[in-house]
Design an enzyme around this catalytic site. Structure first.
Site, PDB file in Angstrom:
ATOM      1  N   ASP A 337      48.388  57.592  40.816  1.00  0.00           N
ATOM      2  CA  ASP A 337      47.544  58.082  39.721  1.00  0.00           C
ATOM      3  C   ASP A 337      47.257  59.561  39.956  1.00  0.00           C
ATOM      4  OD1 ASP A 337      47.472  55.563  38.725  1.00  0.00           O
ATOM      5  OD2 ASP A 337      45.406  55.131  39.267  1.00  0.00           O
ATOM      6  N   HIS A 350      41.556  57.213  42.124  1.00  0.00           N
ATOM      7  CA  HIS A 350      41.255  56.306  41.024  1.00  0.00           C
ATOM      8  C   HIS A 350      40.291  57.035  40.089  1.00  0.00           C
ATOM      9  CE1 HIS A 350      40.118  51.967  39.645  1.00  0.00           C
ATOM     10  NE2 HIS A 350      41.064  52.509  38.914  1.00  0.00           N
ATOM     11  N   GLU A 384      51.185  57.285  36.967  1.00  0.00           N
ATOM     12  CA  GLU A 384      50.118  57.289  35.960  1.00  0.00           C
ATOM     13  C   GLU A 384      49.633  58.733  35.843  1.00  0.00           C
ATOM     14  OE1 GLU A 384      49.211  54.711  34.111  1.00  0.00           O
ATOM     15  OE2 GLU A 384      50.685  53.438  35.115  1.00  0.00           O
TER      16      GLU A 384
END
Length: 774
Positions: A337, A350, A384
């Site tokens: 991410d 996150h 991501e």
């Protein structure tokens, strides 16, 4: 103690200095750094530490728990402290399983080198030990623990204490009779050799002797024909039993005369059943044994969720260690991410939580180093991307520069074709992510066909509700010979979510373009075989119940990824089995979290060389399949799996700090598969015996779809007041299960070996006679 370790402890200069002890700095975090006195114990197998040389030391770790020793330069934590400590003075003790690393800083480079060399020497020695050497080492450790006055002899009182250490509470009169039998010198105490005989008497396998005598005409040996009979009837070895019998006798019969006469003694029979050939996991399934040339969508792929996290989803630590641990477990799809970071460098964490942040380029450097150490089959980098255009360009630069030749940048044929590569794309890293749409159409095709193809592909590439860029398709530069029939024209359709996609990054997504899921019909009509959609666990569950067969057909055609619910802030896991039942390839797990879900995942991917790729059953690879796990129409007549739980061997204590506590073990047998096949049964408990408990209980499981079944054995310590405590487990696919009398080697909660702990079982398959019990 094995003679090898004895000799090393007496002669190796590094080990001699380690036995004297060293003050070193133990580092837990950037702010927690404390001096501790570390010393290798005289057994050569344990390291203890205290706050000072004269303080009461406590166990720190066992050499058997250590996987490897890393240099300070390779420690993520020590690199942050480079201004405080020279990296050459630091090193990291890396443990098996999920146990956190131990970072240490010595007072000099020389001291660090002594400990690094010495520890690695012992780790390598332990790894090279065969089964008998491991048993000798274990017996020596027990003898040393029991011999409190260190006189090299064991009194009966010391032996009674040892029995508790060995996890068994025995009648004193019976224990004394065994002690006297072993005391051949009649000195009222046992030497080390006598203690070995005492141990053998304690762990005598009467259940195996009974099996042996059932097939032996003289109760002393198995002739070749008798052993062949046993292998055929009980071990289900069938046609190759005669050749196998000769191999096993030659391998396990301790007597040279027995080997010459082709007979097997009781000792040889026991050695065979306790060996890898007598293990429940079929050794034929350990190497690469499956067809690896089919499209990626035909395989289950070992996948990780939020791989960078080593804790929870809200405040947990982000670390490259998460990637290292996942890759060591055979993971072939890691998640990254990315968000805008300071100084123009993208960071990984996150988003919108308090989890710590690591640099994107550090993650890539870790992948470049560890991607193919456990498996050389392709690694999928699930990207991501939440970065702005500028930092996306930085990401693209890092990907190409750091991963280099490992990064797949072009299709295999140099053209975008509607086909997927196979796992034979070894040593390559594939980027999965959003992509600017490229449509290729033959110049010579009819105009109507071209327009139809363009129209079909103009669906939203990202979020269906996202605004689209007002950008027209651009023609390819002309200049090729007019008569070239292979001339093509390219049209580009640029689509965007709230962040504009950078072409440099888009170009690195070759085969795994992420697309939103609208419906199975929409996917079939609008998406290509290389398009991949992601589903939350709840969305996937609903689709399984509402349209299980359509989901199966979708997954036979395209890849899909299932990820844990956002409500799992504690990094818990869902059961992957129900998603495998419809052929979902990438069922992403929180690999930092132990439990039954990870046991099932590890169990499935234990086969096929630990490659991280397992070929799906044929009925899950057929785009016209009629299979639905919610209502399985039997592919053939249902069968009965018979599981007899016979006995246990050398089960560990639940709490090793409580010497007088002995376990009351029971065994739960769990079966996972389609809903109709998912069941569990458990034995009664045996009181106060972890060394050789006997159950002798038989269970029956009706199997509708055995190809999807996973079998899990869980050993627990019975408790009247609370939940039964976990002792050990082992999970394997039904397709890798060997029938007959087999040992099940137990694993810890972290998936590491509990050798020599095992349970002894009998399994076989029977026809379903439409009865509760056959």
């Amino acid at each position: 103690m094995t003679s090898q370790i004895q000799d090393l402890l007496a002669t190796d200069q590094d080990l001699l200095l380690m036995q004297e002890g060293t003050m070193m700095r133990k580092v837990r975090t950037k702010s927690w750094k404390k001096l501790r006195y570390f010393r290798l114990q005289n057994d050569g197998m344990t390291v203890w530490h205290g706050s000072q040389p004269e303080s009461m030391p406590k166990p720190t770790f066992s050499i058997s728990d250590v996987e490897r020793i890393r240099k300070g330069q390779d420690s993520e934590l020590l690199r942050y402290l480079v201004e405080e400590f020279p990296l050459e003075q630091g090193f990291t003790v890396v443990f098996h399983g999920r146990r956190p690393n131990l970072d240490l800083v010595a007072n000099s480079v020389e001291e660090a080198q002594i400990w690094m060399r010495g520890l690695q020497l012992l780790v390598d020695l332990v790894a090279s030990m065969d089964h008998q050497e491991q048993m000798d080492q274990m017996l020596n450790e027990w003898f040393q623990q029991a011999d409190r006055n260190q006189d090299g002899r064991m009194s009966f009182r010391e032996a009674q204490r040892l029995l508790l250490l060995m996890n068994v509470e025995m009648d004193e009169e019976y224990a004394f009779s065994l002690f006297q039998e072993a005391d051949v010198t009649q000195s009222d105490d046992l030497g080390s050799e006598e203690f070995v005989q005492f141990y053998k008497a304690l762990t005598k396998r009467t259940e195996i002797e009974e099996i042996f005598e059932d097939f032996s005409s003289d109760k002393q040996k198995l002739t070749l024909l008798e052993f062949v009979d046993f292998l055929r009837k009980e071990q289900k070895e069938k046609d190759h039993a005669p050749d196998l019998a000769l191999e096993l006798i030659d391998r396990y019969e301790p007597s040279e005369n027995g080997r010459l006469l082709h007979v097997l003694s009781k000792d040889g029979f026991l050695k065979y059943l306790c060996s890898k050939d007598g293990n429940i996991f079929n050794s034929d399934c350990l190497p690469i044994y499956q067809d690896m040339t089919q499209p990626l969508s035909h395989y289950y792929i070992n996948s990780s969720h939020n791989t960078y996290l080593v804790g929870d989803q809200l405040c947990g630590q982000s670390s490259v260690e998460g990637y290292i641990r996942a890759l060591k477990r055979g993971c072939r799809c890691v998640e990254v991410d990315t968000w805008d970071g300071p100084d123009g460098e993208p960071v990984v964490y996150h988003g919108h939580t308090l989890t710590s942040r690591i640099l994107f380029k550090d993650v890539l450097a870790t992948l470049a180093q560890y991607a193919f150490q456990s498996s050389d089959y392709p690694l999928i980098l699930s990207l991501e991307n939440h970065c702005t255009w500028e930092q996306q360009r930085t990401m693209a630069h890092h990907l190409t520069e750091i991963l280099g030749e490992q990064l797949l940048r072009n299709t295999l044929e140099g053209l975008l074709v509607d086909s997927m590569p196979s796992p034979e794309l070894r040593g390559k890293i594939l980027v999965k992510g959003k992509k600017l749409r490229t449509i290729e159409v033959d110049k010579e095709e009819e105009e109507e066909e071209e327009e139809e193809e363009l129209e079909k592909d103009e669906g939203p590439d990202l979020d269906p509700a996202s605004p689209e860029l007002d950008t027209q398709p651009q023609p390819e530069t002309q200049g090729q010979a007019a008569g070239n029939k292979k001339e093509r024209k390219k049209k580009f359709l640029l689509l965007s979510s709230t962040t504009i996609m950078c072409p440099d990054l888009s170009a690195l997504v070759v085969y795994l373009r992420t697309v939103p899921f609208c419906s199975f019909t929409h996917s079939k009509e609008n998406y290509h075989i290389y398009d991949i959609s992601s589903f939350s666990e709840s969305k996937a569950k609903n689709l399984i119940k509402e349209a299980g067969n359509e989901f199966v057909q979708h997954n036979a055609r395209q890849l899909c990824r299932v990820y844990p619910s956002g409500l799992r802030t504690d990094s818990s896991n869902f059961n992957p089995q129900e998603h495998w039942n419809v052929g979902c390839q990438m069922v992403a797990m929180n690999m930092q979290t132990a439990g039954s879900a990870m046991d099932i995942c590890d169990g499935l991917f234990r086969q096929n060389g630990g490659s991280g790729y397992v070929l799906k059953p044929e009925f899950l690879r057929d785009t016209q399949s009629s299979f639905n796990p919610e209502r399985p129409i039997s592919l053939y007549k249902a069968q009965i799996l018979v599981v007899q739980v016979i006995s246990g061997q050398q089960l560990p204590k639940v709490d090793k700090t409580k010497e007088t506590t002995v376990v009351d073990p029971l065994v739960k047998v769990e079966l996972y598969g389609v809903p109709e096949d998912t069941k569990e049964q458990e034995t009664s408990h045996v009181e106060n015996n972890g060394i050789n408990p006997y159950w002798g209980e038989t269970f029956y499981f009706r199997l509708q779809v055995p190809e999807l079944a996973m079998l899990r054995f869980v050993v627990k310590d019975y408790s009247r007041k609370s939940r039964n405590n976990f002792i050990g487990q082992y999970t394997l696919p039904w397709t890798c299960m060997k029938q007959g009398y087999r040992h099940v080697s137990l694993l810890s909660r972290d998936g590491t070996s509990l050798n020599p702990a095992s349970i002894f079982v009998y399994t076989c398959m029977q026809e379903d006679l439409d009865m509760d019990e056959p």
